[in-house]
Enzyme design. Sequence first.
Site, PDB file in Angstrom:
ATOM      1  N   HIS A 231      -4.946   9.216   8.266  1.00 53.54           N
ATOM      2  CA  HIS A 231      -4.594   8.238   9.437  1.00 53.54           C
ATOM      3  C   HIS A 231      -3.767   7.553   9.111  1.00 53.54           C
ATOM      4  O   HIS A 231      -2.525   7.212   8.078  1.00 53.54           O
ATOM      5  CB  HIS A 231      -6.070   7.743   9.937  1.00 53.54           C
ATOM      6  CG  HIS A 231      -6.273   7.064   8.798  1.00 53.54           C
ATOM      7  ND1 HIS A 231      -6.172   5.804   8.097  1.00 53.54           N
ATOM      8  CD2 HIS A 231      -7.808   7.644   7.750  1.00 53.54           C
ATOM      9  CE1 HIS A 231      -7.444   5.691   7.163  1.00 53.54           C
ATOM     10  NE2 HIS A 231      -7.715   6.370   6.642  1.00 53.54           N
TER      11      HIS A 231
ATOM     12  N   CYS B 274      -9.489  10.077   1.953  1.00 54.21           N
ATOM     13  CA  CYS B 274      -8.826  10.329   3.490  1.00 54.21           C
ATOM     14  C   CYS B 274      -7.890  10.270   2.419  1.00 54.21           C
ATOM     15  O   CYS B 274      -7.475   9.941   1.599  1.00 54.21           O
ATOM     16  CB  CYS B 274      -8.834   9.407   3.921  1.00 54.21           C
ATOM     17  SG  CYS B 274     -10.813   9.905   5.137  1.00 54.21           S
TER      18      CYS B 274
END
Length: 247
Positions: A207, A223
């Site tokens: 992201h 992440c």
Amino acid sequence: MVGAAIATALALPVGSPPSREPRSLPDPADPAFLVRHPPKLQAEPNVSRWAPVRREAVARQAPAPRAEPVARVRTRTPEETRNVVQVLGRTQRSGGRLWVRIRLPSGMRERLGWLDRRALGGYGFVRTRLIVELPRLRATLLRGGDPVFSTAIGVGGPGSPTPTGEFYVRNMLTRYRSPEYGPIAFGTSARSDLLTDWPAGGFVGIHGTDRPDLLPGRVSHGCIRMPNRAIRRLVGLMPVGTPLTIR
């Protein structure tokens, strides 16, 4: 003289053709269209296959209904999108039942299983692969084996490392649009043994971020973060089903 000619003619059998030298038949003409044995189809390099899960089923260690179960494969992801699996191969067993080998969500220890083909929908094909290099803090997208995109990234820190291995992109999401996650995000099949900062729990997401000044760096809980301009560009380049290599 006339009598001798008549006698000779009468001596020949009635209907016998005149004596000629034997002739061989001409060679046949080359055909305008020649049907040959078709070559076997070869697996195209740099092409991967995926399929949506049409009905919930159990993945097993071997392509057999009573083989040891490995995992339950559901129709929805933890992010409540349609679930897809990466298809690695197939085999047909006695009775005509077709089984496919799939990659299952996992951490650093790879998990594969066999699934009844009837549990899946039609195949999709991709020619892309995302390579995440943890030592270099860089992500590179390949298409047909050639790089088409590259960016600096943020990954997990020492206490929450990003898992390494072979995974795939399961979905593309806009519901998490925020300063923390950027304008768009991708969910993956990579799962950390620890809690990540991904909303679905221990899964690894790709992201954007409102802190591009921290990139490149080891700044996440597992992440993969990249600048917002990079994640926007990746949307048009990386389809769902893309294999993901983290190394």
